[in-house]
Write a protein that holds these residues in place. Structure first.
Motif, PDB file in Angstrom:
ATOM      1  N   ASN A  69       0.771  -1.062   0.063  1.00 18.28           N
ATOM      2  CA  ASN A  69       0.195   0.070   0.148  1.00 18.28           C
ATOM      3  C   ASN A  69       0.858   1.140  -0.060  1.00 18.28           C
ATOM      4  O   ASN A  69       2.126   1.046  -0.124  1.00 18.28           O
ATOM      5  N   THR A  70       0.504   2.397   0.050  1.00 13.90           N
ATOM      6  CA  THR A  70       1.070   3.603  -0.040  1.00 13.90           C
ATOM      7  C   THR A  70       1.992   3.829   1.146  1.00 13.90           C
ATOM      8  O   THR A  70       3.122   4.397   0.654  1.00 13.90           O
ATOM      9  N   LYS A  71       1.497   3.406   2.333  1.00 14.40           N
ATOM     10  CA  LYS A  71       2.560   3.527   3.528  1.00 14.40           C
ATOM     11  C   LYS A  71       3.758   2.849   3.328  1.00 14.40           C
ATOM     12  O   LYS A  71       4.779   2.965   3.594  1.00 14.40           O
ATOM     13  N   ILE A 102       6.199   4.206   0.804  1.00 15.54           N
ATOM     14  CA  ILE A 102       6.840   5.150   1.034  1.00 15.54           C
ATOM     15  C   ILE A 102       7.997   4.684   2.079  1.00 15.54           C
ATOM     16  O   ILE A 102       9.206   5.251   1.764  1.00 15.54           O
TER      17      ILE A 102
END
Length: 114
Positions: A93-95, A98
């Motif tokens: 996912n995005t987290k 990153i």
């Protein structure tokens, strides 16, 4: 440079082995039932991989050990993401993405900031 590449490879192998050692319980009942045996057998090999990788990184960095700690951690983040996605089907996912990008930044800082 060869020691650096070998260190990355050993860190990746060690992190992958740790992934199986700790998450194998979700894949195979035998790992869940034999936790002590899995830790004894895997722990010795994993320790050897990390000890050797740390020595190679320290030799590459003129005796400094901090770069090895950061590189080992960052390689672990990458290995964990790949293996968890592949074996357990947990997407990135995005987290997580990153965090992976930050891991690559951490590796770049250790390698290129002199």
């Amino acid at each position: 440079m060869n020691k650096l590449i070998l260190a990355f490879l050993l860190f990746f192998l060690g992190q992958s082995a740790i992934w199986f050692q700790t998450n194998g319980q979700f894949l195979w009942p035998v790992f869940r039932k034999n936790q002590i045996l899995v830790s004894i057998i895997g722990g010795t090999l994993i320790s050897y991989l990390f000890i050797t990788a740390t020595r190679f990184i320290a030799e590459y960095n003129n005796g400094l050990v901090w770069p090895g700690r950061f590189i080992g951690f960052s390689v672990g983040m990458v290995a964990f993401a790949i293996m968890t996605s592949f074996f357990l089907g947990e997407g990135i996912n995005t987290k997580t993405l990153i965090s992976l990008i930050l891991s690559f930044v951490l590796i770049a800082v250790q390698l290129f900031w002199k």
